[in-house]
Scaffold this motif. Structure first.
Motif, PDB file in Angstrom:
ATOM      1  N   LYS A  28       0.846  -1.193   0.000  1.00 38.23           N
ATOM      2  CA  LYS A  28       0.000   0.000   0.000  1.00 38.23           C
ATOM      3  C   LYS A  28       0.877   1.238   0.000  1.00 38.23           C
ATOM      4  CE  LYS A  28      -3.343  -2.433   2.959  1.00 38.23           C
ATOM      5  NZ  LYS A  28      -4.079  -2.393   4.250  1.00 38.23           N
ATOM      6  N   PRO A  29       0.360   2.365  -0.474  1.00 43.24           N
ATOM      7  CA  PRO A  29       1.168   3.598  -0.449  1.00 43.24           C
ATOM      8  C   PRO A  29       1.690   3.936   0.952  1.00 43.24           C
ATOM      9  CG  PRO A  29      -0.722   3.897  -1.866  1.00 43.24           C
ATOM     10  CD  PRO A  29      -0.903   2.558  -1.206  1.00 43.24           C
ATOM     11  N   GLU A  30       0.938   3.609   1.974  1.00 48.03           N
ATOM     12  CA  GLU A  30       1.383   3.902   3.338  1.00 48.03           C
ATOM     13  C   GLU A  30       2.534   3.010   3.802  1.00 48.03           C
ATOM     14  OE1 GLU A  30      -1.766   3.278   2.301  1.00 48.03           O
ATOM     15  OE2 GLU A  30      -2.878   2.099   3.797  1.00 48.03           O
ATOM     16  N   ASP A  31       2.909   2.021   3.007  1.00 48.27           N
ATOM     17  CA  ASP A  31       4.095   1.214   3.310  1.00 48.27           C
ATOM     18  C   ASP A  31       5.381   1.884   2.821  1.00 48.27           C
ATOM     19  OD1 ASP A  31       2.167  -1.664   2.423  1.00 48.27           O
ATOM     20  OD2 ASP A  31       2.673  -1.001   4.461  1.00 48.27           O
ATOM     21  N   THR A  32       5.251   2.989   2.109  1.00 52.87           N
ATOM     22  CA  THR A  32       6.416   3.706   1.613  1.00 52.87           C
ATOM     23  C   THR A  32       7.284   4.182   2.766  1.00 52.87           C
ATOM     24  OG1 THR A  32       5.310   4.419  -0.422  1.00 52.87           O
ATOM     25  CG2 THR A  32       7.175   5.753   0.344  1.00 52.87           C
ATOM     26  N   ALA A  33       8.559   3.798   2.727  1.00 52.79           N
ATOM     27  CA  ALA A  33       9.486   4.129   3.812  1.00 52.79           C
ATOM     28  C   ALA A  33      10.866   3.587   3.466  1.00 52.79           C
ATOM     29  CB  ALA A  33       9.025   3.529   5.136  1.00 52.79           C
ATOM     30  N   VAL A  34      11.840   3.988   4.263  1.00 56.36           N
ATOM     31  CA  VAL A  34      13.131   3.307   4.254  1.00 56.36           C
ATOM     32  C   VAL A  34      13.030   2.152   5.250  1.00 56.36           C
ATOM     33  CG1 VAL A  34      15.601   3.488   4.692  1.00 56.36           C
ATOM     34  CG2 VAL A  34      14.364   5.418   3.656  1.00 56.36           C
ATOM     35  N   TYR A  35      13.387   0.969   4.783  1.00 54.48           N
ATOM     36  CA  TYR A  35      13.297  -0.227   5.614  1.00 54.48           C
ATOM     37  C   TYR A  35      14.690  -0.623   6.105  1.00 54.48           C
ATOM     38  CZ  TYR A  35       8.408  -0.962   4.486  1.00 54.48           C
ATOM     39  OH  TYR A  35       7.041  -0.820   4.382  1.00 54.48           O
ATOM     40  N   TYR A  36      14.767  -0.879   7.398  1.00 49.68           N
ATOM     41  CA  TYR A  36      16.033  -1.225   8.045  1.00 49.68           C
ATOM     42  C   TYR A  36      15.930  -2.609   8.679  1.00 49.68           C
ATOM     43  CZ  TYR A  36      16.817   3.839   7.922  1.00 49.68           C
ATOM     44  OH  TYR A  36      16.971   5.146   7.524  1.00 49.68           O
TER      45      TYR A  36
ATOM     46  N   TRP B 158      22.493  -2.079  13.094  1.00 42.65           N
ATOM     47  CA  TRP B 158      21.547  -1.650  12.076  1.00 42.65           C
ATOM     48  C   TRP B 158      22.204  -1.625  10.712  1.00 42.65           C
ATOM     49  CZ3 TRP B 158      16.435  -0.283  13.127  1.00 42.65           C
ATOM     50  CH2 TRP B 158      16.100  -0.244  14.491  1.00 42.65           C
ATOM     51  N   GLY B 159      21.398  -1.923   9.692  1.00 45.28           N
ATOM     52  CA  GLY B 159      21.852  -1.722   8.328  1.00 45.28           C
ATOM     53  C   GLY B 159      21.649  -0.289   7.907  1.00 45.28           C
ATOM     54  N   GLN B 160      22.006  -0.005   6.640  1.00 49.12           N
ATOM     55  CA  GLN B 160      21.928   1.369   6.143  1.00 49.12           C
ATOM     56  C   GLN B 160      20.552   1.706   5.591  1.00 49.12           C
ATOM     57  OE1 GLN B 160      22.974  -1.135   4.383  1.00 49.12           O
ATOM     58  NE2 GLN B 160      21.969  -0.851   2.401  1.00 49.12           N
ATOM     59  N   GLY B 161      19.724   0.684   5.383  1.00 54.85           N
ATOM     60  CA  GLY B 161      18.364   0.891   4.916  1.00 54.85           C
ATOM     61  C   GLY B 161      18.218   0.728   3.412  1.00 54.85           C
ATOM     62  N   THR B 162      17.001   0.386   2.996  1.00 54.38           N
ATOM     63  CA  THR B 162      16.666   0.283   1.581  1.00 54.38           C
ATOM     64  C   THR B 162      15.307   0.933   1.361  1.00 54.38           C
ATOM     65  OG1 THR B 162      16.468  -1.239  -0.307  1.00 54.38           O
ATOM     66  CG2 THR B 162      15.616  -2.025   1.792  1.00 54.38           C
ATOM     67  N   GLN B 163      15.203   1.739   0.308  1.00 54.07           N
ATOM     68  CA  GLN B 163      13.987   2.509   0.061  1.00 54.07           C
ATOM     69  C   GLN B 163      12.918   1.648  -0.600  1.00 54.07           C
ATOM     70  OE1 GLN B 163      13.258   5.994   0.674  1.00 54.07           O
ATOM     71  NE2 GLN B 163      11.200   5.275   0.114  1.00 54.07           N
ATOM     72  N   VAL B 164      11.719   1.706  -0.057  1.00 57.88           N
ATOM     73  CA  VAL B 164      10.546   1.086  -0.665  1.00 57.88           C
ATOM     74  C   VAL B 164       9.539   2.193  -0.958  1.00 57.88           C
ATOM     75  CG1 VAL B 164       8.587  -0.458  -0.290  1.00 57.88           C
ATOM     76  CG2 VAL B 164      10.879  -1.137   0.449  1.00 57.88           C
ATOM     77  N   THR B 165       9.132   2.306  -2.209  1.00 57.18           N
ATOM     78  CA  THR B 165       8.159   3.305  -2.611  1.00 57.18           C
ATOM     79  C   THR B 165       6.992   2.614  -3.299  1.00 57.18           C
ATOM     80  OG1 THR B 165       9.915   4.937  -2.917  1.00 57.18           O
ATOM     81  CG2 THR B 165       7.775   5.419  -3.913  1.00 57.18           C
ATOM     82  N   VAL B 166       5.791   2.853  -2.789  1.00 61.12           N
ATOM     83  CA  VAL B 166       4.592   2.241  -3.340  1.00 61.12           C
ATOM     84  C   VAL B 166       3.728   3.345  -3.939  1.00 61.12           C
ATOM     85  CG1 VAL B 166       2.622   0.750  -2.898  1.00 61.12           C
ATOM     86  CG2 VAL B 166       4.720   0.475  -1.553  1.00 61.12           C
ATOM     87  N   SER B 167       3.492   3.261  -5.228  1.00 60.65           N
ATOM     88  CA  SER B 167       2.686   4.274  -5.910  1.00 60.65           C
ATOM     89  C   SER B 167       1.221   3.839  -5.947  1.00 60.65           C
ATOM     90  CB  SER B 167       3.207   4.500  -7.320  1.00 60.65           C
ATOM     91  OG  SER B 167       3.082   3.313  -8.079  1.00 60.65           O
ATOM     92  N   SER B 168       0.354   4.838  -5.920  1.00 58.41           N
ATOM     93  CA  SER B 168      -1.097   4.540  -5.910  1.00 58.41           C
ATOM     94  C   SER B 168      -1.662   4.469  -7.315  1.00 58.41           C
ATOM     95  CB  SER B 168      -1.833   5.601  -5.101  1.00 58.41           C
ATOM     96  OG  SER B 168      -1.575   6.871  -5.657  1.00 58.41           O
TER      97      SER B 168
END
Length: 124
Positions: A87-95, A114-124
């Motif tokens: 969902k669009p609300e799942d958009t975030a950097v995931y660690y 912690w890791g450096q993170g990976t970007q997740v972007t969900v478009s509507s």
């Protein structure tokens, strides 16, 4: 200590799927409780899921239950997060994060590495 590197993020349409990976190196991976957290712009870091050292008894934040699955392969020193029905609300950097205690935790302060993170972007 342990080093963590996330991968698998990207841009996906709503309803799609992604699989995040977190590769661990250094100390013995199976010694750590592992977790996934995320941070959206302008928001605090949020707990997503955690799993014990043996890869059983996962815990999830209510908003992802039934859509996300956390798992680990101790032989490959890798943690996973399978994300379906995004969902669009799942958009975030995931660690991904590692905790040396024996107890699963939903508190970011309990995780030492912690890791450096990976970007997740969900478009509507």
């Amino acid at each position: 200590q342990v080093q963590l590197v996330e991968s698998g993020g990207g841009l996906v349409q709503a309803g799609g799927s992604l699989r995040l990976s977190c590769a661990a190196s250094g100390r013995t991976f199976s010694n750590y409780v592992m977790g996934w957290f995320r941070q959206a712009p302008g928001k605090e870091r949020e707990f997503v899921a955690t799993i014990n050292r043996f890869g059983i008894s996962p815990l999830y934040v209510d908003s992802v239950k039934g859509r996300f699955t956390i798992s680990r392969d101790n032989a490959k020193n890798t943690l996973y997060l399978q994300m379906n029905g995004l969902k669009p609300e799942d958009t975030a950097v995931y660690y991904c994060a590692a905790d040396t205690s024996m107890v699963r935790s939903m508190r970011s302060a309990d995780y030492e590495y912690w890791g450096q993170g990976t970007q997740v972007t969900v478009s509507s």
